[in-house]
Design a protein around this motif. Sequence first.
Motif, mmCIF file in Angstrom:
data_model
loop_
_atom_site.group_PDB
_atom_site.id
_atom_site.type_symbol
_atom_site.label_atom_id
_atom_site.label_comp_id
_atom_site.label_asym_id
_atom_site.label_seq_id
_atom_site.Cartn_x
_atom_site.Cartn_y
_atom_site.Cartn_z
ATOM 1 N N MET A 124 -1.438 -8.604 -9.960
ATOM 2 C CA MET A 124 -0.195 -9.347 -9.712
ATOM 3 C C MET A 124 -0.392 -10.827 -10.014
ATOM 4 S SD MET A 124 2.073 -7.236 -8.912
ATOM 5 C CE MET A 124 2.258 -5.579 -8.300
ATOM 6 N N HIS A 125 -1.529 -11.354 -9.601
ATOM 7 C CA HIS A 125 -1.837 -12.756 -9.873
ATOM 8 C C HIS A 125 -1.873 -13.010 -11.379
ATOM 9 C CE1 HIS A 125 -3.599 -16.723 -9.350
ATOM 10 N NE2 HIS A 125 -4.502 -16.385 -10.245
ATOM 11 N N GLU A 126 -2.489 -12.115 -12.131
ATOM 12 C CA GLU A 126 -2.550 -12.257 -13.590
ATOM 13 C C GLU A 126 -1.162 -12.176 -14.216
ATOM 14 O OE1 GLU A 126 -6.939 -10.169 -13.761
ATOM 15 O OE2 GLU A 126 -5.187 -9.053 -14.453
ATOM 16 N N LEU A 127 -0.341 -11.244 -13.744
ATOM 17 C CA LEU A 127 1.015 -11.135 -14.281
ATOM 18 C C LEU A 127 1.804 -12.421 -14.041
ATOM 19 C CD1 LEU A 127 1.909 -7.466 -13.332
ATOM 20 C CD2 LEU A 127 1.803 -8.415 -15.655
ATOM 21 N N LYS A 128 1.574 -13.054 -12.889
ATOM 22 C CA LYS A 128 2.282 -14.303 -12.578
ATOM 23 C C LYS A 128 1.732 -15.475 -13.378
ATOM 24 C CE LYS A 128 2.886 -13.098 -7.745
ATOM 25 N NZ LYS A 128 2.638 -13.546 -6.373
ATOM 26 N N THR A 129 0.432 -15.691 -13.284
ATOM 27 C CA THR A 129 -0.141 -16.915 -13.856
ATOM 28 C C THR A 129 -0.406 -16.830 -15.350
ATOM 29 O OG1 THR A 129 -2.375 -16.246 -13.256
ATOM 30 C CG2 THR A 129 -1.197 -17.621 -11.675
ATOM 31 N N ASP A 130 -0.874 -15.703 -15.825
ATOM 32 C CA ASP A 130 -1.228 -15.570 -17.242
ATOM 33 C C ASP A 130 -0.056 -15.138 -18.123
ATOM 34 O OD1 ASP A 130 -3.767 -16.158 -16.351
ATOM 35 O OD2 ASP A 130 -4.520 -14.110 -16.559
ATOM 36 N N HIS A 131 0.869 -14.370 -17.541
ATOM 37 C CA HIS A 131 1.943 -13.792 -18.346
ATOM 38 C C HIS A 131 3.335 -14.281 -17.967
ATOM 39 C CE1 HIS A 131 -0.996 -11.235 -20.228
ATOM 40 N NE2 HIS A 131 -1.434 -10.888 -19.047
ATOM 41 N N GLY A 132 3.441 -15.085 -16.910
ATOM 42 C CA GLY A 132 4.698 -15.738 -16.579
ATOM 43 C C GLY A 132 5.749 -14.891 -15.875
ATOM 44 N N TYR A 133 5.366 -13.745 -15.335
ATOM 45 C CA TYR A 133 6.342 -12.931 -14.609
ATOM 46 C C TYR A 133 6.570 -13.483 -13.215
ATOM 47 C CZ TYR A 133 6.311 -9.456 -18.258
ATOM 48 O OH TYR A 133 6.460 -8.819 -19.457
ATOM 49 N N ARG A 134 7.802 -13.386 -12.755
ATOM 50 C CA ARG A 134 8.136 -13.789 -11.385
ATOM 51 C C ARG A 134 8.090 -12.545 -10.516
ATOM 52 N NH1 ARG A 134 13.419 -15.957 -10.732
ATOM 53 N NH2 ARG A 134 12.646 -16.675 -8.755
ATOM 54 N N ILE A 135 7.116 -12.508 -9.631
ATOM 55 C CA ILE A 135 6.919 -11.354 -8.759
ATOM 56 C C ILE A 135 6.923 -11.846 -7.318
ATOM 57 C CG2 ILE A 135 5.344 -9.499 -8.092
ATOM 58 C CD1 ILE A 135 4.370 -9.543 -11.037
ATOM 59 N N GLY A 136 7.846 -11.291 -6.543
ATOM 60 C CA GLY A 136 7.923 -11.638 -5.126
ATOM 61 C C GLY A 136 7.066 -10.687 -4.312
ATOM 62 N N MET A 137 6.594 -11.158 -3.157
ATOM 63 C CA MET A 137 5.770 -10.332 -2.283
ATOM 64 C C MET A 137 6.170 -10.602 -0.851
ATOM 65 S SD MET A 137 2.978 -10.055 -0.052
ATOM 66 C CE MET A 137 2.079 -11.574 -0.140
ATOM 67 N N GLN A 138 6.252 -9.527 -0.079
ATOM 68 C CA GLN A 138 6.428 -9.673 1.358
ATOM 69 C C GLN A 138 5.609 -8.594 2.045
ATOM 70 O OE1 GLN A 138 10.613 -9.194 2.028
ATOM 71 N NE2 GLN A 138 10.448 -6.993 2.265
ATOM 72 N N MET A 139 5.234 -8.843 3.262
ATOM 73 C CA MET A 139 4.481 -7.860 4.031
ATOM 74 C C MET A 139 5.478 -6.935 4.727
ATOM 75 S SD MET A 139 1.405 -8.562 3.271
ATOM 76 C CE MET A 139 0.488 -7.526 4.412
ATOM 77 N N VAL A 140 5.236 -5.634 4.633
ATOM 78 C CA VAL A 140 6.093 -4.642 5.270
ATOM 79 C C VAL A 140 5.239 -3.721 6.127
ATOM 80 C CG1 VAL A 140 7.855 -4.703 3.461
ATOM 81 C CG2 VAL A 140 5.976 -3.069 3.291
ATOM 82 N N THR A 141 5.874 -3.107 7.109
ATOM 83 C CA THR A 141 5.199 -2.183 8.004
ATOM 84 C C THR A 141 5.480 -0.755 7.553
ATOM 85 O OG1 THR A 141 5.454 -3.748 9.820
ATOM 86 C CG2 THR A 141 4.966 -1.474 10.412
ATOM 87 N N VAL A 142 4.415 0.036 7.390
ATOM 88 C CA VAL A 142 4.531 1.444 6.994
ATOM 89 C C VAL A 142 3.544 2.257 7.834
ATOM 90 C CG1 VAL A 142 5.214 0.880 4.621
ATOM 91 C CG2 VAL A 142 2.807 1.232 5.154
ATOM 92 N N ARG A 143 3.644 3.562 7.717
ATOM 93 C CA ARG A 143 2.669 4.441 8.368
ATOM 94 C C ARG A 143 1.698 4.965 7.314
ATOM 95 N NH1 ARG A 143 3.404 5.745 13.625
ATOM 96 N NH2 ARG A 143 5.421 5.181 14.473
ATOM 97 N N ASP A 144 0.419 4.963 7.657
ATOM 98 C CA ASP A 144 -0.575 5.497 6.733
ATOM 99 C C ASP A 144 -0.652 7.012 6.861
ATOM 100 O OD1 ASP A 144 -2.129 6.025 8.969
ATOM 101 O OD2 ASP A 144 -3.628 4.492 8.550
ATOM 102 N N ARG A 145 -1.574 7.637 6.148
ATOM 103 C CA ARG A 145 -1.648 9.099 6.145
ATOM 104 C C ARG A 145 -2.054 9.682 7.497
ATOM 105 N NH1 ARG A 145 -6.517 8.971 1.957
ATOM 106 N NH2 ARG A 145 -8.074 8.078 3.336
ATOM 107 N N ARG A 146 -2.598 8.865 8.363
ATOM 108 C CA ARG A 146 -2.942 9.308 9.719
ATOM 109 C C ARG A 146 -1.850 8.959 10.723
ATOM 110 N NH1 ARG A 146 -7.476 6.764 7.754
ATOM 111 N NH2 ARG A 146 -9.037 8.193 6.987
ATOM 112 N N ARG A 147 -0.714 8.468 10.176
ATOM 113 C CA ARG A 147 0.461 8.097 10.971
ATOM 114 C C ARG A 147 0.255 6.816 11.790
ATOM 115 N NH1 ARG A 147 4.525 9.491 8.915
ATOM 116 N NH2 ARG A 147 5.718 9.515 10.820
ATOM 117 N N HIS A 148 -0.768 6.023 11.441
ATOM 118 C CA HIS A 148 -0.952 4.714 12.074
ATOM 119 C C HIS A 148 -0.015 3.712 11.421
ATOM 120 C CE1 HIS A 148 -5.174 6.375 12.750
ATOM 121 N NE2 HIS A 148 -4.617 6.299 13.941
ATOM 122 N N VAL A 149 0.478 2.786 12.212
ATOM 123 C CA VAL A 149 1.328 1.726 11.682
ATOM 124 C C VAL A 149 0.434 0.649 11.073
ATOM 125 C CG1 VAL A 149 3.004 -0.063 12.274
ATOM 126 C CG2 VAL A 149 3.154 2.193 13.353
#
Length: 82
Positions: free
Chosen positions: A40-65
């Motif tokens: 993602m860093h390379e796509l932004k800095t080297d290739h000029g793409y605008r990529i947004g990021m936010q942290m989200v809450t999900v459950r993993d395969r063991r059902r942990h948050v």
Amino acid sequence: MTNSHLSPQHEAILAELRQGPRTTMQIIRRCGVICVSARMHELKTDHGYRIGMQMVTVRDRRRHVVRVAEYRLLKGRAARRA
């Protein structure tokens, strides 16, 4: 900042992001990319793409948050750095 130098990993990530927001876990599974944040860093800095990021809450395969990054492709290209 041209598409001609995109690696297959970059291409796969962009194809996923063009379909909508994707979490780190989704990109790892669907694209086989292990170090998602670095690509993602390379796509932004080297290739000029605008990529947004936010942290989200999900459950993993063991059902942990857990919190993971969710990326989305933003409209337009980033301004070139001098």
